[in-house]
Design an enzyme around this catalytic site. Structure first.
Site, PDB file in Angstrom:
ATOM      1  N   GLU A 122     -11.340  69.889  -9.904  1.00  0.00           N
ATOM      2  CA  GLU A 122     -10.473  70.860 -10.354  1.00  0.00           C
ATOM      3  C   GLU A 122     -11.356  71.997 -10.810  1.00  0.00           C
ATOM      4  O   GLU A 122     -12.671  71.698 -10.769  1.00  0.00           O
ATOM      5  CB  GLU A 122      -9.733  70.296 -11.559  1.00  0.00           C
ATOM      6  CG  GLU A 122      -8.519  69.365 -11.250  1.00  0.00           C
ATOM      7  CD  GLU A 122      -7.867  68.906 -12.570  1.00  0.00           C
ATOM      8  OE1 GLU A 122      -6.682  69.248 -12.462  1.00  0.00           O
ATOM      9  OE2 GLU A 122      -8.173  68.133 -13.390  1.00  0.00           O
ATOM     10  N   HIS A 244      -2.203  78.561 -17.557  1.00  0.00           N
ATOM     11  CA  HIS A 244      -2.626  77.707 -16.330  1.00  0.00           C
ATOM     12  C   HIS A 244      -2.284  78.696 -15.240  1.00  0.00           C
ATOM     13  O   HIS A 244      -1.318  79.295 -15.147  1.00  0.00           O
ATOM     14  CB  HIS A 244      -1.794  76.375 -16.147  1.00  0.00           C
ATOM     15  CG  HIS A 244      -2.017  75.488 -15.400  1.00  0.00           C
ATOM     16  ND1 HIS A 244      -2.087  75.797 -13.967  1.00  0.00           N
ATOM     17  CD2 HIS A 244      -2.743  74.201 -15.394  1.00  0.00           C
ATOM     18  CE1 HIS A 244      -2.532  74.835 -13.188  1.00  0.00           C
ATOM     19  NE2 HIS A 244      -3.038  73.775 -13.860  1.00  0.00           N
ATOM     20  N   ARG A 290     -10.594  78.226 -15.167  1.00  0.00           N
ATOM     21  CA  ARG A 290      -8.935  78.836 -15.157  1.00  0.00           C
ATOM     22  C   ARG A 290      -8.768  80.232 -15.609  1.00  0.00           C
ATOM     23  O   ARG A 290      -7.879  80.658 -15.311  1.00  0.00           O
ATOM     24  CB  ARG A 290      -8.283  77.789 -16.306  1.00  0.00           C
ATOM     25  CG  ARG A 290      -7.311  77.014 -15.792  1.00  0.00           C
ATOM     26  CD  ARG A 290      -6.731  76.054 -16.409  1.00  0.00           C
ATOM     27  NE  ARG A 290      -6.756  74.697 -15.903  1.00  0.00           N
ATOM     28  CZ  ARG A 290      -6.324  73.539 -16.335  1.00  0.00           C
ATOM     29  NH1 ARG A 290      -5.928  73.782 -17.748  1.00  0.00           N
ATOM     30  NH2 ARG A 290      -6.369  72.684 -15.596  1.00  0.00           N
ATOM     31  N   HIS A 351      -0.437  77.283 -21.306  1.00  0.00           N
ATOM     32  CA  HIS A 351      -0.404  75.893 -20.953  1.00  0.00           C
ATOM     33  C   HIS A 351      -1.189  74.984 -22.100  1.00  0.00           C
ATOM     34  O   HIS A 351      -0.945  73.767 -22.234  1.00  0.00           O
ATOM     35  CB  HIS A 351      -1.395  75.594 -19.742  1.00  0.00           C
ATOM     36  CG  HIS A 351      -1.634  74.510 -19.196  1.00  0.00           C
ATOM     37  ND1 HIS A 351      -0.942  73.578 -18.874  1.00  0.00           N
ATOM     38  CD2 HIS A 351      -2.848  73.709 -19.074  1.00  0.00           C
ATOM     39  CE1 HIS A 351      -1.371  72.613 -18.188  1.00  0.00           C
ATOM     40  NE2 HIS A 351      -2.627  72.491 -18.546  1.00  0.00           N
ATOM     41  N   ARG A 386     -10.772  75.737 -22.229  1.00  0.00           N
ATOM     42  CA  ARG A 386     -10.957  74.360 -21.818  1.00  0.00           C
ATOM     43  C   ARG A 386     -11.147  74.152 -20.399  1.00  0.00           C
ATOM     44  O   ARG A 386     -10.343  74.631 -19.618  1.00  0.00           O
ATOM     45  CB  ARG A 386      -9.746  73.671 -22.330  1.00  0.00           C
ATOM     46  CG  ARG A 386      -9.855  72.242 -22.047  1.00  0.00           C
ATOM     47  CD  ARG A 386      -8.391  71.524 -22.662  1.00  0.00           C
ATOM     48  NE  ARG A 386      -7.361  71.955 -21.772  1.00  0.00           N
ATOM     49  CZ  ARG A 386      -6.725  71.348 -20.896  1.00  0.00           C
ATOM     50  NH1 ARG A 386      -7.221  70.297 -20.079  1.00  0.00           N
ATOM     51  NH2 ARG A 386      -5.666  71.696 -20.118  1.00  0.00           N
TER      52      ARG A 386
HETATM   53  P1  FAD Z   1       1.237  65.617 -27.021  1.00  0.00           P
HETATM   54  O1  FAD Z   1       1.115  64.584 -25.717  1.00  0.00           O
HETATM   55  O2  FAD Z   1       1.806  67.125 -26.922  1.00  0.00           O
HETATM   56  O3  FAD Z   1       2.203  64.702 -27.824  1.00  0.00           O
HETATM   57  C1  FAD Z   1       2.570  65.118 -29.035  1.00  0.00           C
HETATM   58  C2  FAD Z   1       3.529  64.244 -30.042  1.00  0.00           C
HETATM   59  O4  FAD Z   1       3.806  64.773 -31.197  1.00  0.00           O
HETATM   60  C3  FAD Z   1       4.855  63.916 -29.242  1.00  0.00           C
HETATM   61  O5  FAD Z   1       5.174  62.595 -29.488  1.00  0.00           O
HETATM   62  C4  FAD Z   1       5.793  64.919 -30.047  1.00  0.00           C
HETATM   63  O6  FAD Z   1       7.025  64.023 -30.473  1.00  0.00           O
HETATM   64  C5  FAD Z   1       5.001  64.671 -31.487  1.00  0.00           C
HETATM   65  N1  FAD Z   1       5.326  65.678 -32.424  1.00  0.00           N
HETATM   66  C6  FAD Z   1       5.125  66.946 -32.435  1.00  0.00           C
HETATM   67  N2  FAD Z   1       5.572  67.519 -33.645  1.00  0.00           N
HETATM   68  C7  FAD Z   1       6.101  66.459 -34.317  1.00  0.00           C
HETATM   69  C8  FAD Z   1       6.796  66.615 -35.441  1.00  0.00           C
HETATM   70  N3  FAD Z   1       6.929  67.592 -36.295  1.00  0.00           N
HETATM   71  N4  FAD Z   1       7.309  65.502 -36.171  1.00  0.00           N
HETATM   72  C9  FAD Z   1       7.221  64.426 -35.433  1.00  0.00           C
HETATM   73  N5  FAD Z   1       6.752  64.210 -34.232  1.00  0.00           N
HETATM   74  C10 FAD Z   1       6.048  65.401 -33.477  1.00  0.00           C
HETATM   75  N6  FAD Z   1      -4.813  67.458 -19.733  1.00  0.00           N
HETATM   76  C11 FAD Z   1      -5.815  66.883 -19.172  1.00  0.00           C
HETATM   77  O7  FAD Z   1      -6.548  66.485 -19.596  1.00  0.00           O
HETATM   78  N7  FAD Z   1      -5.432  66.373 -17.732  1.00  0.00           N
HETATM   79  C12 FAD Z   1      -4.183  66.863 -17.163  1.00  0.00           C
HETATM   80  O8  FAD Z   1      -4.091  66.354 -15.964  1.00  0.00           O
HETATM   81  C13 FAD Z   1      -3.090  67.642 -17.772  1.00  0.00           C
HETATM   82  N8  FAD Z   1      -2.152  68.112 -17.021  1.00  0.00           N
HETATM   83  C14 FAD Z   1      -1.270  68.756 -17.964  1.00  0.00           C
HETATM   84  C15 FAD Z   1      -0.170  68.913 -17.253  1.00  0.00           C
HETATM   85  C16 FAD Z   1       0.912  69.577 -18.054  1.00  0.00           C
HETATM   86  C17 FAD Z   1       2.249  69.972 -17.349  1.00  0.00           C
HETATM   87  C18 FAD Z   1       0.599  69.944 -19.220  1.00  0.00           C
HETATM   88  C19 FAD Z   1       1.976  70.542 -20.305  1.00  0.00           C
HETATM   89  C20 FAD Z   1      -0.534  69.647 -20.115  1.00  0.00           C
HETATM   90  C21 FAD Z   1      -1.444  68.829 -19.203  1.00  0.00           C
HETATM   91  N9  FAD Z   1      -2.645  68.667 -19.724  1.00  0.00           N
HETATM   92  C22 FAD Z   1      -3.545  68.166 -19.128  1.00  0.00           C
HETATM   93  C23 FAD Z   1      -2.960  68.849 -21.166  1.00  0.00           C
HETATM   94  C24 FAD Z   1      -2.608  67.490 -22.059  1.00  0.00           C
HETATM   95  O9  FAD Z   1      -1.569  66.637 -21.086  1.00  0.00           O
HETATM   96  C25 FAD Z   1      -2.549  67.653 -23.126  1.00  0.00           C
HETATM   97  O10 FAD Z   1      -3.309  68.468 -24.175  1.00  0.00           O
HETATM   98  C26 FAD Z   1      -2.492  66.156 -24.058  1.00  0.00           C
HETATM   99  O11 FAD Z   1      -1.430  65.472 -23.395  1.00  0.00           O
HETATM  100  C27 FAD Z   1      -2.079  66.454 -25.574  1.00  0.00           C
HETATM  101  O12 FAD Z   1      -1.825  65.012 -26.117  1.00  0.00           O
HETATM  102  P2  FAD Z   1      -1.569  65.023 -27.636  1.00  0.00           P
HETATM  103  O13 FAD Z   1      -1.260  63.410 -27.764  1.00  0.00           O
HETATM  104  O14 FAD Z   1      -2.494  65.659 -28.494  1.00  0.00           O
HETATM  105  O15 FAD Z   1       0.009  65.603 -27.706  1.00  0.00           O
HETATM  106  C1  SIN Z   2      -3.465  70.298 -13.909  1.00  0.00           C
HETATM  107  O1  SIN Z   2      -3.333  69.275 -13.405  1.00  0.00           O
HETATM  108  O2  SIN Z   2      -3.849  71.277 -12.920  1.00  0.00           O
HETATM  109  C2  SIN Z   2      -3.711  70.180 -15.171  1.00  0.00           C
HETATM  110  C3  SIN Z   2      -4.961  69.763 -15.742  1.00  0.00           C
HETATM  111  C4  SIN Z   2      -5.421  70.365 -17.034  1.00  0.00           C
HETATM  112  O3  SIN Z   2      -4.602  71.079 -17.705  1.00  0.00           O
HETATM  113  O4  SIN Z   2      -6.235  69.699 -17.717  1.00  0.00           O
END
Ligand code: FAD
Ligand code: SIN
Length: 546
Positions: A122, A244, A290, A351, A386
């Site tokens: 990527e 993104h 990005r 994103h 990032r």
């Molecule tokens: P999240 O996975 O966002 O989870 C947040 C949690 O908190 C959820 O369970 C939600 O319900 C809970 N929550 C939030 N507020 C509250 C509240 N007030 N009370 C109770 N619960 C709450 N990153 C990569 O490294 N590789 C990738 O391929 C990639 N692809 C992506 C594709 C997409 C479409 C998106 C949107 C993001 C992508 N990212 C990727 C970024 C990455 O997915 C996220 O940064 C990462 O998953 C965040 O994980 P997290 O556990 O911090 O939060």
């Molecule tokens: C993607 O698959 O393009 C998302 C990857 C990322 O946000 O790290």
């Protein structure tokens, strides 16, 4: 701060309260010792948050031709001088072990015909180093970790619980406060419960829902960042909201990402006339970092008055596309776009939140007994931009570090003493919910128009003026009406937006994701933007040095 006075409907006692069940929250729950009683909260289902939607994969050094030094160098370069080198080195060196842990949990990453892990590429990565499960890596991680959590007797999962605010008590022997739990709205029973715990971990994800167009799911409303700020934690680098470059452009497609891995596997970005343009902006073309790709697309769309640009991978064999990108392929087909035969219309969208709650290398925040991990945290890893697939890596590594630190220290943390229960006796049901929906729309529209990919001081000042008005209206509404999840999310999103705008106004240079026409150059002195709340909790954490 307006605070509802108190009547409690229900209260719970645990050793550790984890708020959020994405990659960060579930990893923390699974890596904590089995004798601790853990509550794991999600505001919707357990498989939720951005994690479930992740496509591209997780970056880690997993091939002999790669090295920790290469991954570190690429991350530092993408971060435009603002990454904390000590954090980058420590996170990336712990990457391979974090991936082995995921594999042990049962996550099945894609393999080549010879049985090795298939590594994709990527933007910003000089090597193939991204482990993935086709283009649905998030579903594989989220599904597997949720299964492991369900097997753990010591973890109680509370779905449909939206945390309203953290609770604190005086810390014996010092003049400061310590975190001892949270109030959460049970959205299915419409009641507020008190969760008391010796340790609280915020794992609530990012705040990209602040923008009208986003790749993120609905819940990405910066709740953890807002609740931590209200309880005295510093918040850093919020101006660096990542856009993104390629989200599907279609009137009926909501928030659908077209993975950067399509470009990693040879996809081309095209103007409406079919010509490539990225090499006019960066020597790495489509695989530039990005911020550069998103800005180039924004520039070309404005220059041509075009609604979108195109991402084309149709020159690759059909079976290659179908096996590597089944999710993108089938989703685009639903909208009549066959990616094996034609280019995909794409636009940039908000994103990822690079800034967040300031933590140390163990995920500790400024407030005693409060940790923050995953996208809601600011660790210093991402700098001003990032690098792709470093986010899930950060979730795994920091959730693991926090779990270890909690396990080593929890014996010294007393059980919480009495916290006042929630009182809704002086508030009424609103008959004016239109105020909430109107403010949601207004907020996300002006954030997109005034605080987007290209900024100016004047636009930021307009946004600052509007956010103040909105904040007053939301606070007044919050003080007088019963809480609902929409109101709580709006309140938090407005708070996160205010922090984004304030941080953007403070940065008088263009660096990484923060690009302003008023200060096009980079300043020689590189500094994080750290906002300190009036009620700064001031725990003595050692934050890594820039
Ligand atoms: P999240 O996975 O966002 O989870 C947040 C949690 O908190 C959820 O369970 C939600 O319900 C809970 N929550 C939030 N507020 C509250 C509240 N007030 N009370 C109770 N619960 C709450 N990153 C990569 O490294 N590789 C990738 O391929 C990639 N692809 C992506 C594709 C997409 C479409 C998106 C949107 C993001 C992508 N990212 C990727 C970024 C990455 O997915 C996220 O940064 C990462 O998953 C965040 O994980 P997290 O556990 O911090 O939060
Ligand atoms: C993607 O698959 O393009 C998302 C990857 C990322 O946000 O790290």
């Amino acid at each position: 701060m307006y605070v509802h006075q108190v009547t409690v409907k229900k209260s719970y006692q645990h050793d550790v309260l984890i708020i959020g069940s994405g990659a960060a929250g579930m990893t923390a729950a699974l890596q904590l010792p089995a004798h601790l009683r853990i509550a794991l909260l999600s505001k919707v289902e357990i498989q939720s948050g951005s994690t479930w939607y992740a496509q591209g994969g997780v970056a880690a050094v997993f091939d002999d031709s790669d090295s920790i030094e290469n991954h570190v160098a690429d991350t530092l370069a993408a971060g435009a001088g603002l990454c904390h080198p000590d954090v980058v080195e420590s996170t990336i060196s712990r990457g391979p072990a974090a991936m082995r842990w995921l594999i042990e949990q049962g996550v099945e990453f894609s393999r080549t015909d010879s049985g090795d892990y298939h590594l994709t590429k990527e933007g910003g990565h000089s090597r193939r180093r991204i482990l993935h499960t086709a283009d649905a890596t998030g579903q594989a991680i989220s599904g597997t970790l949720a299964k492991r959590v369900a097997e753990r007797q010591n973890v109680s999962v509370f779905e449909h619980h939206v945390v309203v605010d953290l609770t604190t008590q005086a810390d014996a022997g010092s003049r400061s406060l310590r975190c001892n739990g949270a109030y959460a709205l049970d959205t299915q029973r419409d009641r507020v419960s008190l969760f008391q715990a010796r340790i609280v971990v915020l794992a609530t994800g990012g705040a990209s829902k602040a923008y009208l167009y986003t790749s993120n799911p609905d819940g990405a409303t910066g709740d953890g960042i807002a609740v931590a700020w209200r309880r005295g934690c510093r918040i850093a680098n919020m101006e660096f909201n990542q856009f993104h470059p390629t989200c599907l452009f279609h009137p009926r497609a909501k928030s659908f990402l077209v993975s950067e891995a399509l470009r990693g596997e040879g996809g081309h970005l095209l103007l409406p006339d079919g010509s490539r343009f990225m090499h006019d902006f960066h020597r790495d073309g489509e695989l530039a970092p990005r911020d550069i790709v998103a800005r180039a697309i924004d520039h070309e769309m404005k220059r041509l008055g075009s609604d979108c640009v195109y991402l084309d991978i149709s020159h690759k064999p059909k079976n290659f596309i179908e096996s590597h990108f089944p999710t993108v392929h089938s989703h685009c087909l639903e909208f009549g776009i066959d990616i094996t035969r034609e280019p995909i219309p794409v636009v940039p969208a908000a994103h990822y939140t690079c800034g967040g709650i300031v933590t140390d290398l163990n995920g500790k925040t400024d407030l005693k007994n409060l940790y923050a991990v995953g996208e809601c945290a600011f660790t210093g890893l991402h700098g001003a931009n990032r690098m792709a697939s470093n986010s899930l890596l950060e979730c795994l590594v920091f959730a693991g570090a926090a779990a270890t630190h909690i396990a080593q220290n929890i014996d010294q943390v007393p059980v919480p003493s009495f916290t006042k229960a929630w009182d809704a006796s002086r508030v009424t049901y609103s008959d004016e919910d239109v105020v909430i929906s109107h403010n949601w729309d207004e907020l996300r529209r002006f954030m997109w128009d005034y605080v987007g990919i290209v900024r100016t001081r004047k636009r930021l000042e307009r946004a600052e003026h509007r956010i103040r008005l909105l904040q007053n209206e939301i606070q007044e509404y919050y003080a007088n009406y019963k809480v609902s999840s929409d109101l709580l999310e709006l309140r938090n999103l407005a708070m996160a937006s205010e922090l984004i705008i304030r941080s953007a106004l403070l940065r008088k240079e263009s660096r990484g994701l923060h690009y302003t026409l008023d200060h096009m150059e980079q300043l020689p002195v590189v500094k994080d933007t750290i906002l300190v709340p009036m009620n700064f909790a001031g725990q003595d954490i050692i934050v890594s040095k820039k």
